[in-house]
Design a protein around this motif. Structure first.
Motif, PDB file in Angstrom:
ATOM      1  N   TRP A 198      49.281  72.497  24.991  1.00  0.00           N
ATOM      2  CA  TRP A 198      50.346  73.340  24.458  1.00  0.00           C
ATOM      3  C   TRP A 198      49.775  74.104  23.260  1.00  0.00           C
ATOM      4  O   TRP A 198      49.284  73.498  22.304  1.00  0.00           O
ATOM      5  CB  TRP A 198      51.549  72.508  24.010  1.00  0.00           C
ATOM      6  CG  TRP A 198      52.369  71.950  25.137  1.00  0.00           C
ATOM      7  CD1 TRP A 198      51.909  71.454  26.314  1.00  0.00           C
ATOM      8  CD2 TRP A 198      53.795  71.826  25.180  1.00  0.00           C
ATOM      9  NE1 TRP A 198      52.944  71.022  27.104  1.00  0.00           N
ATOM     10  CE2 TRP A 198      54.122  71.241  26.430  1.00  0.00           C
ATOM     11  CE3 TRP A 198      54.823  72.140  24.299  1.00  0.00           C
ATOM     12  CZ2 TRP A 198      55.436  70.973  26.804  1.00  0.00           C
ATOM     13  CZ3 TRP A 198      56.136  71.876  24.661  1.00  0.00           C
ATOM     14  CH2 TRP A 198      56.438  71.300  25.913  1.00  0.00           C
ATOM     15  N   ARG A 199      49.828  75.423  23.333  1.00  0.00           N
ATOM     16  CA  ARG A 199      49.315  76.269  22.246  1.00  0.00           C
ATOM     17  C   ARG A 199      50.517  76.890  21.534  1.00  0.00           C
ATOM     18  O   ARG A 199      51.239  77.704  22.123  1.00  0.00           O
ATOM     19  CB  ARG A 199      48.387  77.350  22.797  1.00  0.00           C
ATOM     20  CG  ARG A 199      47.656  78.159  21.716  1.00  0.00           C
ATOM     21  CD  ARG A 199      46.757  79.220  22.340  1.00  0.00           C
ATOM     22  NE  ARG A 199      45.712  78.640  23.155  1.00  0.00           N
ATOM     23  CZ  ARG A 199      44.503  78.293  22.709  1.00  0.00           C
ATOM     24  NH1 ARG A 199      44.207  78.463  21.432  1.00  0.00           N
ATOM     25  NH2 ARG A 199      43.609  77.778  23.535  1.00  0.00           N
ATOM     26  N   ILE A 200      50.720  76.513  20.283  1.00  0.00           N
ATOM     27  CA  ILE A 200      51.866  76.973  19.511  1.00  0.00           C
ATOM     28  C   ILE A 200      51.405  78.064  18.557  1.00  0.00           C
ATOM     29  O   ILE A 200      50.586  77.829  17.665  1.00  0.00           O
ATOM     30  CB  ILE A 200      52.518  75.812  18.742  1.00  0.00           C
ATOM     31  CG1 ILE A 200      53.022  74.737  19.729  1.00  0.00           C
ATOM     32  CG2 ILE A 200      53.662  76.309  17.873  1.00  0.00           C
ATOM     33  CD1 ILE A 200      53.660  73.535  19.070  1.00  0.00           C
ATOM     34  N   LEU A 201      51.944  79.275  18.753  1.00  0.00           N
ATOM     35  CA  LEU A 201      51.578  80.434  17.949  1.00  0.00           C
ATOM     36  C   LEU A 201      52.651  80.668  16.890  1.00  0.00           C
ATOM     37  O   LEU A 201      53.798  80.971  17.223  1.00  0.00           O
ATOM     38  CB  LEU A 201      51.430  81.665  18.840  1.00  0.00           C
ATOM     39  CG  LEU A 201      50.448  81.525  20.014  1.00  0.00           C
ATOM     40  CD1 LEU A 201      50.421  82.795  20.845  1.00  0.00           C
ATOM     41  CD2 LEU A 201      49.043  81.188  19.499  1.00  0.00           C
ATOM     42  N   VAL A 202      52.272  80.521  15.640  1.00  0.00           N
ATOM     43  CA  VAL A 202      53.207  80.615  14.519  1.00  0.00           C
ATOM     44  C   VAL A 202      53.131  82.020  13.923  1.00  0.00           C
ATOM     45  O   VAL A 202      52.050  82.478  13.539  1.00  0.00           O
ATOM     46  CB  VAL A 202      52.883  79.564  13.443  1.00  0.00           C
ATOM     47  CG1 VAL A 202      53.874  79.661  12.283  1.00  0.00           C
ATOM     48  CG2 VAL A 202      52.916  78.161  14.054  1.00  0.00           C
ATOM     49  N   GLY A 203      54.273  82.697  13.850  1.00  0.00           N
ATOM     50  CA  GLY A 203      54.311  84.073  13.363  1.00  0.00           C
ATOM     51  C   GLY A 203      53.918  84.202  11.908  1.00  0.00           C
ATOM     52  O   GLY A 203      53.972  83.245  11.122  1.00  0.00           O
ATOM     53  N   HIS A 204      53.547  85.417  11.540  1.00  0.00           N
ATOM     54  CA  HIS A 204      53.029  85.661  10.190  1.00  0.00           C
ATOM     55  C   HIS A 204      54.121  85.756   9.137  1.00  0.00           C
ATOM     56  O   HIS A 204      53.809  85.865   7.945  1.00  0.00           O
ATOM     57  CB  HIS A 204      52.168  86.926  10.202  1.00  0.00           C
ATOM     58  CG  HIS A 204      50.915  86.771  11.013  1.00  0.00           C
ATOM     59  ND1 HIS A 204      49.770  86.187  10.512  1.00  0.00           N
ATOM     60  CD2 HIS A 204      50.640  87.074  12.307  1.00  0.00           C
ATOM     61  CE1 HIS A 204      48.834  86.168  11.450  1.00  0.00           C
ATOM     62  NE2 HIS A 204      49.337  86.685  12.559  1.00  0.00           N
ATOM     63  N   ASP A 205      55.392  85.702   9.545  1.00  0.00           N
ATOM     64  CA  ASP A 205      56.472  85.633   8.560  1.00  0.00           C
ATOM     65  C   ASP A 205      56.720  84.196   8.090  1.00  0.00           C
ATOM     66  O   ASP A 205      57.517  83.982   7.167  1.00  0.00           O
ATOM     67  CB  ASP A 205      57.778  86.189   9.152  1.00  0.00           C
ATOM     68  CG  ASP A 205      57.723  87.691   9.348  1.00  0.00           C
ATOM     69  OD1 ASP A 205      56.895  88.345   8.690  1.00  0.00           O
ATOM     70  OD2 ASP A 205      58.500  88.219  10.185  1.00  0.00           O
ATOM     71  N   VAL A 240      50.606  75.784  28.165  1.00  0.00           N
ATOM     72  CA  VAL A 240      51.963  76.140  27.767  1.00  0.00           C
ATOM     73  C   VAL A 240      51.846  76.906  26.460  1.00  0.00           C
ATOM     74  O   VAL A 240      51.332  76.384  25.470  1.00  0.00           O
ATOM     75  CB  VAL A 240      52.852  74.893  27.587  1.00  0.00           C
ATOM     76  CG1 VAL A 240      54.209  75.284  26.984  1.00  0.00           C
ATOM     77  CG2 VAL A 240      53.049  74.170  28.914  1.00  0.00           C
ATOM     78  N   ILE A 241      52.286  78.155  26.465  1.00  0.00           N
ATOM     79  CA  ILE A 241      52.171  79.006  25.283  1.00  0.00           C
ATOM     80  C   ILE A 241      53.531  79.086  24.605  1.00  0.00           C
ATOM     81  O   ILE A 241      54.515  79.538  25.201  1.00  0.00           O
ATOM     82  CB  ILE A 241      51.693  80.424  25.647  1.00  0.00           C
ATOM     83  CG1 ILE A 241      50.379  80.369  26.425  1.00  0.00           C
ATOM     84  CG2 ILE A 241      51.560  81.278  24.395  1.00  0.00           C
ATOM     85  CD1 ILE A 241      49.213  79.805  25.648  1.00  0.00           C
ATOM     86  N   VAL A 242      53.593  78.630  23.372  1.00  0.00           N
ATOM     87  CA  VAL A 242      54.825  78.663  22.581  1.00  0.00           C
ATOM     88  C   VAL A 242      54.672  79.768  21.542  1.00  0.00           C
ATOM     89  O   VAL A 242      53.701  79.788  20.786  1.00  0.00           O
ATOM     90  CB  VAL A 242      55.088  77.322  21.881  1.00  0.00           C
ATOM     91  CG1 VAL A 242      56.413  77.367  21.110  1.00  0.00           C
ATOM     92  CG2 VAL A 242      55.081  76.168  22.882  1.00  0.00           C
ATOM     93  N   SER A 243      55.625  80.701  21.508  1.00  0.00           N
ATOM     94  CA  SER A 243      55.541  81.812  20.565  1.00  0.00           C
ATOM     95  C   SER A 243      56.891  82.045  19.918  1.00  0.00           C
ATOM     96  O   SER A 243      57.930  81.598  20.421  1.00  0.00           O
ATOM     97  CB  SER A 243      55.065  83.080  21.272  1.00  0.00           C
ATOM     98  OG  SER A 243      56.000  83.489  22.270  1.00  0.00           O
TER      99      SER A 243
END
Length: 383
Positions: free
Chosen positions: A244-251, A212-215
């Motif tokens: 679950w892979r949670i991708l946290v934005g660079h902002d 599960v990709i969280v972006s």
């Protein structure tokens, strides 16, 4: 050699200038000399090679309300600033003749910049050999609370424009989905397909497989989504045993990112957003995200089932309409941002996992198609 002048203004995100630059490069690839006049700082990661760049006095929105415009140092703009900006734009346009004037979004948005764009349109129309005048708009427009403003958009398009480029796949989203006067401007409209979707790096190893990709894009307005995702895995009946892979934005600040990492339970990976995000989606079981243009495009290409938590603060409607359009096609489940909780997100995940993976071929190549349409239009006008 044909010449084109492109005017673009991005205020918070960078999607507008990314699309404008892509169209500019496609035109340049066809032998057009392209000037790209940008009203905000161009991201250093954006490839604008082959384009003549004009950096207009920069301005941005300090928040998602889009009710105030400020300079990079936070100073609110005034009439003196507007006069200088208008002069800079007209000066840049007057340096060369143009066969094409392309305004990104305006008049279907950016009405705050009528002080600048309206004189630009008049300058173009008053030339001995007026250029083709076109506008470039994304798939979904932000709905206005006053329908008179939307009628104004149609009036301006009919009065000043020769072509309206809509960057979507009409099998999924049409202009009429978000613009009540689409019928009035229909003769000017051409659908180009989505702008973007180019090649990206392949993920290493088995990253993304059955995950599960969280972006959240840049992540500046995604705290509630990220927080709910951290707790939703154990509440899901269908996805409680997958990674679950949670991708946290660079902002998102380093401090907040560190808190998210510390809060991750078993089976959850928290890391920064990755350039190979589209490749992760190709391998994934499910995507959870907001519903921005570029993210939705990547999801459509991958064909992965999705949960959308559209950004909807400050009367923003664009992402909600985009998400609902995809849900109507059986491509996603929508979990409203208002009242979002881990329980509600988990329930949406379970519903989305009942959807089949899509094998529909999404209409892409929007930049190249835009260039083809515009060059054909110029040929018709100059024949």
């Amino acid at each position: 050699m044909p010449r084109a002048f492109i005017h673009v203004q991005h205020l918070l995100g960078t999607g507008h200038v990314v699309r404008a630059a892509a169209i500019g490069k496609a035109l340049a690839g066809e032998g057009v000399e392209v000037t790209l006049a940008s009203g905000n700082s161009i991201p250093p990661t954006l490839d604008v090679s082959g384009l003549e760049i004009v950096e207009l006095p920069p301005v941005k929105s300090p928040d998602a309300a889009f009710t105030r415009l400020v300079t990079p140092d936070g100073t609110e703009i005034d009439d003196t600033w507007r006069a200088g900006r208008r002069a800079a734009t007209l000066s840049a346009f007057s340096r060369n003749s143009s066969d094409l004037l392309l305004t990104e979004t305006y008049p279907f948005g950016r009405r705050q910049f009528a002080f600048e764009v309206a004189p630009l349109l008049e300058a173009a129309k008053n030339r001995p050999n007026p250029p083709l005048i076109a506008t470039s708009i994304r798939d979904i427009l932000v709905r206005k609370t006053e329908i008179e403003k939307e009628a104004w958009m149609a009036d301006q398009a009919l009065a000043h424009y020769d072509r309206i480029l809509v960057h979507s796949d009409p099998d999924f989203v049409q202009l009429s989905d978000s613009f009540p006067f689409a019928g009035r401007v229909a003769p000017l409209v051409r659908y180009t397909g989505y702008v973007g979707g180019g090649p990206r790096p392949e993920p290493p190893g088995t990253d993304g497989e059955d995950e599960v990709i969280v972006s959240c894009g840049g992540g500046a307005v995604a705290h509630d989504l990220l927080s709910a995702a951290l707790d939703a895995r154990t509440l899901s009946r269908r996805a409680d045993e997958t990674v679950w892979r949670i991708l946290v934005g660079h902002d998102v600040s380093e401090e907040a990112f560190a808190i998210f990492k510390r809060s991750a339970g078993e089976g959850i990976i928290v890391e920064r957003a990755r350039r190979d995000f589209p490749g992760l989606l190709q391998r994934a079981r499910l995507s959870i995200s907001q519903a921005g243009y570029n993210t939705v495009l990547d999801i459509l290409i991958a064909g992965v089932p999705a949960v959308f938590v559209p950004f909807a603060q400050e009367q923003e409607t664009e992402q909600t309409q985009r998400a609902e359009a995809l849900a109507a096609h059986g491509r996603a489940v929508v979990a409203p941002e208002a009242g979002l909780s881990a329980e509600r997100l988990a329930a949406a995940v379970d519903d989305a996992l009942a959807l089949p993976r899509s094998h529909h071929s999404v209409m892409l190549g929007g930049a190249r198609k835009s260039a083809e349409i515009l060059l054909d239009d110029i040929g018709v006008r100059t024949a």
